[in-house]
Write a protein that holds these residues in place. Structure first.
Motif, short mmCIF file in Angstrom:
data_model
loop_
_atom_site.label_atom_id
_atom_site.label_comp_id
_atom_site.label_asym_id
_atom_site.label_seq_id
_atom_site.Cartn_x
_atom_site.Cartn_y
_atom_site.Cartn_z
N MET A 177 1.61 0.62 -0.38
CA MET A 177 0.98 -0.42 0.43
C MET A 177 -0.54 -0.32 0.41
SD MET A 177 3.38 -1.04 3.77
CE MET A 177 4.95 -1.89 3.58
N HIS A 178 -1.06 0.86 0.10
CA HIS A 178 -2.50 1.01 -0.08
C HIS A 178 -2.93 0.59 -1.48
CE1 HIS A 178 -4.41 2.96 3.44
NE2 HIS A 178 -3.17 3.34 3.72
N GLN A 179 -2.11 0.88 -2.47
CA GLN A 179 -2.50 0.61 -3.85
C GLN A 179 -2.32 -0.85 -4.24
OE1 GLN A 179 -0.09 3.57 -5.86
NE2 GLN A 179 -1.78 5.06 -5.86
N ASN A 180 -1.37 -1.53 -3.63
CA ASN A 180 -1.15 -2.95 -3.90
C ASN A 180 -2.08 -3.76 -2.99
OD1 ASN A 180 0.11 -5.68 -3.42
ND2 ASN A 180 1.47 -4.92 -5.02
N LYS A 181 -3.06 -4.43 -3.59
CA LYS A 181 -4.08 -5.13 -2.80
C LYS A 181 -3.49 -6.20 -1.90
CE LYS A 181 -7.85 -4.24 -6.06
NZ LYS A 181 -8.88 -4.85 -6.95
N ARG A 196 -3.82 -6.01 2.13
CA ARG A 196 -4.59 -7.05 2.83
C ARG A 196 -3.74 -7.78 3.86
NH1 ARG A 196 -6.24 -10.29 -1.39
NH2 ARG A 196 -7.90 -8.78 -1.76
N HIS A 197 -2.49 -8.10 3.49
CA HIS A 197 -1.68 -8.96 4.34
C HIS A 197 -0.71 -8.20 5.25
CE1 HIS A 197 -3.13 -12.62 2.41
NE2 HIS A 197 -2.99 -12.01 1.24
N ILE A 198 -0.46 -6.92 4.96
CA ILE A 198 0.53 -6.19 5.76
C ILE A 198 -0.03 -4.89 6.33
CG2 ILE A 198 2.79 -5.04 5.68
CD1 ILE A 198 3.68 -7.09 3.66
N HIS A 199 -0.37 -3.92 5.47
CA HIS A 199 -0.70 -2.58 5.97
C HIS A 199 -2.04 -2.53 6.70
CE1 HIS A 199 -0.39 1.66 6.48
NE2 HIS A 199 -1.46 1.92 5.76
N SER A 200 -2.94 -3.45 6.37
CA SER A 200 -4.26 -3.42 7.02
C SER A 200 -4.14 -3.62 8.53
CB SER A 200 -5.17 -4.51 6.43
OG SER A 200 -4.63 -5.79 6.66
#
Length: 258
Positions: free
Chosen positions: A119-123, A127-131
């Protein structure tokens, strides 16, 4: 014999006891976090919390309650599918339960490490979930489970279900495991470095370790949660830190490069 036997089922306790314990334990931390005598144990000052965090406390509470609603629904379905009311459940020996605990901890750590890291590596996912979770730059206890609902389902709820299934534990053992996992997760986000805290002393993956992950320098490191730091060390995402005492009181977990 357990205190709830004869009153509620193990499945009901496994569903709702972790939720109740979350608010009791996290609420206790939240009450003492702002007490003046404990300011000397904070990892961030109150001013940093007010300035850096991007979401209000009421919003955090609503987000956690939504995640716990989904968690309760999934838990009830899981217990319904895996339980056989026609066959009495025989509780295994303490030795077997201890082994099941360890297996469940390793399964949960492995699942959460790889999902969390992706979730950190997939932008897009970041941006839409883990942030959403990282809006709490300065973590505090009641925000431990503040996530996007999809992340809560994938990371925490599904991770717990896999731990239960792979370990082979009974619903009664699961009550204690899920409560233990909740307490550990809350503790990792409490924002305090307490000298006699058993979790902070026994586990290298502790409050300061996870605080580094919430800092800008450490956001690509220290993905492991909630128990061990094994995967970070194996896969090169471990970031050590110095715990420095601030002149104005409290501590700072200052990240170091490997």
């Amino acid at each position: 014999m357990v205190p709830w036997e004869g009153y509620v089922s193990d499945e009901t306790m496994g569903t709702f006891a972790p939720i109740v314990l979350y608010w009791v334990y996290a609420g206790g931390y939240q009450l003492i976090l702002h007490r003046r005598p404990l300011q000397r144990f904070r990892l961030h000052t109150q001013a940093e919390e007010d300035e850096k965090n991007l979401v209000s406390v009421p919003t955090v509470i609503r987000g956690v309650l939504l995640q716990q609603l989904v968690q309760a629904i999934v838990a009830m379905i899981l217990f319904m599918v895996t339980s056989d009311s026609s066959t009495p459940v025989v509780q295994p020996s303490i030795g077997i339960q201890t082994f099941q605990f360890l297996v469940a901890m390793l399964v949960m750590d492995s699942w959460q490490y790889f999902v969390h890291r992706y979730m950190h590596q997939n932008k897009f996912l970041y941006r839409h979930i883990h942030s959403q979770h990282h809006r709490l730059i300065v973590p505090y206890a009641i925000g431990a489970l503040y996530n996007h609902p999809l992340e809560g389902l994938l990371l925490d709820t599904l991770g717990g279900a896999l731990s239960f299934l792979f370990s082979g534990m009974t619903p009664r053992t699961a009550v204690f495991f899920f409560c233990f996992a909740v307490v550990k997760t809350v503790d990792d986000h409490c924002g305090l470095w307490l000298p006699y805290n058993i979790f902070q002393n026994l586990f290298q993956n502790n409050t300061a370790y996870h605080d580094v992950h919430h800092q800008l320098q450490g956001t690509k490191y220290n993905y492991s949660q909630p128990f061990f730091s094994i995967w970070d060390r194996i896969l090169g995402t471990h970031m050590p830190y110095n715990l420095i005492k601030r002149e104005e009181g409290g501590f700072e977990a200052r990240p170091l490069k490997d």
